[in-house]
Motif scaffolding. Structure first.
Motif, PDB file in Angstrom:
ATOM      1  N   ARG A 126      14.794   5.911  18.904  1.00  0.00           N
ATOM      2  CA  ARG A 126      13.826   7.013  18.871  1.00  0.00           C
ATOM      3  C   ARG A 126      12.413   6.481  18.621  1.00  0.00           C
ATOM      4  N   ILE A 127      12.311   5.531  17.694  1.00  0.00           N
ATOM      5  CA  ILE A 127      11.008   4.916  17.407  1.00  0.00           C
ATOM      6  C   ILE A 127      10.499   4.159  18.632  1.00  0.00           C
ATOM      7  N   ALA A 128      11.416   3.464  19.327  1.00  0.00           N
ATOM      8  CA  ALA A 128      11.042   2.721  20.538  1.00  0.00           C
ATOM      9  C   ALA A 128      10.527   3.672  21.625  1.00  0.00           C
ATOM     10  N   THR A 129      11.168   4.832  21.761  1.00  0.00           N
ATOM     11  CA  THR A 129      10.725   5.838  22.737  1.00  0.00           C
ATOM     12  C   THR A 129       9.314   6.311  22.407  1.00  0.00           C
ATOM     13  N   LEU A 130       9.078   6.588  21.119  1.00  0.00           N
ATOM     14  CA  LEU A 130       7.734   6.998  20.672  1.00  0.00           C
ATOM     15  C   LEU A 130       6.716   5.911  20.961  1.00  0.00           C
ATOM     16  N   SER A 131       7.109   4.655  20.757  1.00  0.00           N
ATOM     17  CA  SER A 131       6.200   3.528  20.974  1.00  0.00           C
ATOM     18  C   SER A 131       5.776   3.435  22.432  1.00  0.00           C
ATOM     19  N   VAL A 132       6.729   3.644  23.356  1.00  0.00           N
ATOM     20  CA  VAL A 132       6.422   3.581  24.795  1.00  0.00           C
ATOM     21  C   VAL A 132       5.460   4.700  25.185  1.00  0.00           C
ATOM     22  N   VAL A 133       5.710   5.909  24.673  1.00  0.00           N
ATOM     23  CA  VAL A 133       4.822   7.047  24.970  1.00  0.00           C
ATOM     24  C   VAL A 133       3.430   6.796  24.382  1.00  0.00           C
ATOM     25  N   LEU A 162       0.829  -1.215   0.000  1.00  0.00           N
ATOM     26  CA  LEU A 162       0.000   0.000   0.000  1.00  0.00           C
ATOM     27  C   LEU A 162       0.857   1.256   0.000  1.00  0.00           C
ATOM     28  N   VAL A 163       1.992   1.177   0.667  1.00  0.00           N
ATOM     29  CA  VAL A 163       2.984   2.264   0.632  1.00  0.00           C
ATOM     30  C   VAL A 163       4.360   1.623   0.538  1.00  0.00           C
ATOM     31  N   PRO A 164       5.357   2.356  -0.006  1.00  0.00           N
ATOM     32  CA  PRO A 164       6.718   1.798  -0.060  1.00  0.00           C
ATOM     33  C   PRO A 164       7.289   1.581   1.342  1.00  0.00           C
ATOM     34  N   VAL A 165       8.128   0.552   1.485  1.00  0.00           N
ATOM     35  CA  VAL A 165       8.765   0.276   2.775  1.00  0.00           C
ATOM     36  C   VAL A 165       9.832   1.329   3.033  1.00  0.00           C
ATOM     37  N   GLN A 166       9.824   1.882   4.247  1.00  0.00           N
ATOM     38  CA  GLN A 166      10.876   2.801   4.681  1.00  0.00           C
ATOM     39  C   GLN A 166      11.698   2.078   5.752  1.00  0.00           C
ATOM     40  N   ARG A 167      12.958   1.866   5.477  1.00  0.00           N
ATOM     41  CA  ARG A 167      13.812   1.088   6.382  1.00  0.00           C
ATOM     42  C   ARG A 167      14.339   1.945   7.536  1.00  0.00           C
ATOM     43  N   VAL A 168      14.527   1.288   8.686  1.00  0.00           N
ATOM     44  CA  VAL A 168      15.216   1.939   9.810  1.00  0.00           C
ATOM     45  C   VAL A 168      16.705   1.917   9.494  1.00  0.00           C
ATOM     46  N   LYS A 169      17.344   3.103   9.524  1.00  0.00           N
ATOM     47  CA  LYS A 169      18.706   3.222   9.000  1.00  0.00           C
ATOM     48  C   LYS A 169      19.803   3.170  10.059  1.00  0.00           C
ATOM     49  N   SER A 170      19.432   3.299  11.312  1.00  0.00           N
ATOM     50  CA  SER A 170      20.466   3.298  12.354  1.00  0.00           C
ATOM     51  C   SER A 170      19.881   2.853  13.690  1.00  0.00           C
ATOM     52  N   ARG A 171      20.788   2.502  14.617  1.00  0.00           N
ATOM     53  CA  ARG A 171      20.356   2.117  15.952  1.00  0.00           C
ATOM     54  C   ARG A 171      19.709   3.303  16.666  1.00  0.00           C
ATOM     55  N   SER A 172      20.249   4.503  16.468  1.00  0.00           N
ATOM     56  CA  SER A 172      19.684   5.688  17.130  1.00  0.00           C
ATOM     57  C   SER A 172      18.261   5.963  16.641  1.00  0.00           C
ATOM     58  N   GLN A 173      18.016   5.749  15.344  1.00  0.00           N
ATOM     59  CA  GLN A 173      16.660   5.932  14.816  1.00  0.00           C
ATOM     60  C   GLN A 173      15.705   4.904  15.430  1.00  0.00           C
ATOM     61  N   PHE A 174      16.184   3.666  15.575  1.00  0.00           N
ATOM     62  CA  PHE A 174      15.361   2.612  16.196  1.00  0.00           C
ATOM     63  C   PHE A 174      15.025   2.967  17.644  1.00  0.00           C
ATOM     64  N   VAL A 185       4.632  15.881  19.584  1.00  0.00           N
ATOM     65  CA  VAL A 185       5.754  16.835  19.627  1.00  0.00           C
ATOM     66  C   VAL A 185       7.075  16.079  19.571  1.00  0.00           C
ATOM     67  N   LEU A 186       7.165  14.984  20.345  1.00  0.00           N
ATOM     68  CA  LEU A 186       8.374  14.165  20.394  1.00  0.00           C
ATOM     69  C   LEU A 186       8.699  13.592  19.014  1.00  0.00           C
ATOM     70  N   GLN A 187       7.659  13.194  18.286  1.00  0.00           N
ATOM     71  CA  GLN A 187       7.842  12.656  16.937  1.00  0.00           C
ATOM     72  C   GLN A 187       8.498  13.692  16.038  1.00  0.00           C
ATOM     73  N   GLY A 188       8.042  14.942  16.148  1.00  0.00           N
ATOM     74  CA  GLY A 188       8.624  16.016  15.357  1.00  0.00           C
ATOM     75  C   GLY A 188      10.073  16.285  15.715  1.00  0.00           C
ATOM     76  N   VAL A 189      10.413  16.116  17.002  1.00  0.00           N
ATOM     77  CA  VAL A 189      11.782  16.354  17.463  1.00  0.00           C
ATOM     78  C   VAL A 189      12.708  15.190  17.090  1.00  0.00           C
ATOM     79  N   LEU A 190      12.260  13.967  17.376  1.00  0.00           N
ATOM     80  CA  LEU A 190      13.116  12.791  17.189  1.00  0.00           C
ATOM     81  C   LEU A 190      13.298  12.404  15.725  1.00  0.00           C
ATOM     82  N   LEU A 191      12.256  12.579  14.929  1.00  0.00           N
ATOM     83  CA  LEU A 191      12.338  12.182  13.516  1.00  0.00           C
ATOM     84  C   LEU A 191      12.250  13.430  12.623  1.00  0.00           C
TER      85      LEU A 191
END
Length: 307
Positions: free
Chosen positions: A78-85, A64-76, A173-179
């Motif tokens: 950040r995503i994990a932090t967003l997931s917990v919130v 349905l949309v192209p896959v966007q890969r996680v490119k680094s451990r730091s990005q992962f 807000v965190l999403q805008g800052v982290l990504l």
């Protein structure tokens, strides 16, 4: 002819978006208020499990949309932090539904712009015009008035609802800052693909610790109430549908249209919930909620003008 088709397509999307969002909300309330199903963390885990599976199918198989890969451990991380919130916001919202009627839950949820403006200032020093901040006064005042006029007011439920609303705003807000960098931005579909499995990993031990023997209790309830499994399946699938529809509506409409539709969605949910659950409402409660919604509308308009 194509413009007519586009209008029909967008109208259908909006109806589906309303149906899935309001459907999840009402089914959450129904499940948590009936059958003795008092497991908001387990319910959230079911939602996230469905989102994880259906996100994978939609992106990897259906494309349905192209896959966007996680490119680094730091990005992962950040995503994990967003997931917990995000988990905290959904669990808090589900807990509040055990104690509060949907109408009041939506009234409190309408204060999201207040918390978003607050966190945006604290985290990024992003300031709005004073006229924009002034519009937040009726947003907060309306909820205070609605709280005083709510016959089914429950303090713990109110605290959970406020906490969920604050966590939802903090996540945006965190999403805008982290990504924030172009290389790390993910659309909401891909973000859900990575966030949902992390959420399940976080919620599983939380459910086992905070809702002891939850699996045995749910199985026992399922044997007693045969339709509960169907409701749980439909509810969990709808949770993913709401995210998918939100992405599609965002993609095919403007930010302003989305904001207006979002405000109207809350009002529609309130009316439908009152008709279904027959929870008592007062004139003061309705007046307070109306003031909050008008404040949110004025806030959105003021932000648009002062850009």
């Amino acid at each position: 002819m194509s413009s007519k088709k586009d209008a029909v397509f967008i109208s259908s999307l909006v109806i589906l978006w309303y149906s899935t969002n309001i459907g999840v909300l009402l089914l959450n309330k129904y499940l948590l208020s009936n059958y003795g199903f008092s497991f908001p963390i387990f319910l959230t885990m079911c939602h996230m499990s469905a989102c994880a599976i259906l996100s994978y199918i939609s992106i990897i198989f259906l494309k349905l949309v192209p896959v966007q890969r996680v490119k680094s451990r730091s990005q992962f991380l950040r995503i994990a932090t967003l997931s917990v919130v995000f988990c905290a916001s959904v669990v808090g919202g589900n807990i509040s539904l055990r104690y509060l009627p949907v109408s009041f839950n939506q009234a409190v949820g309408a204060t999201t712009p207040f918390f978003t403006a607050l966190f945006a200032y604290l985290m990024t020093r992003n300031r709005e015009a004073w006229a924009t901040y002034t519009c937040l006064v009726p947003v907060v005042a309306g909820v205070v008035i609605a709280s005083g006029g709510e016959p089914s007011f429950h303090l713990y439920g109110f605290i959970m609802c406020i906490s969920a609303t604050a966590a939802r705003a903090f996540k945006s807000v965190l999403q805008g800052v982290l990504l924030s960098s172009e290389g790390e931005k993910l659309n909401s579909m891909n973000l859900m693909l990575y966030m949902a499995p992390i959420a399940v990993v976080v919620l599983l031990p939380a459910a086992l610790v905070m809702e002891p023997d939850v699996f045995n209790l749910v199985v026992a309830l399922g044997k007693e109430h045969k339709f509960m499994w169907i409701l749980l399946f439909v509810n969990s699938t709808m949770a993913y549908g709401a995210n998918l529809c939100n992405f599609l509506v965002t993609k095919h409409t403007s930010a302003l249209t989305l904001q207006v539709l979002g405000n109207a969605k809350g009002a529609v949910a309130v009316v439908i919930s009152i008709l279904i659950f027959r929870n008592p409402v007062t004139f003061i409660g309705i007046a307070g909620y109306t003031m909050t919604v008008m404040g949110v509308v004025a806030y959105g308009e003021s932000k648009r003008r002062h850009k």
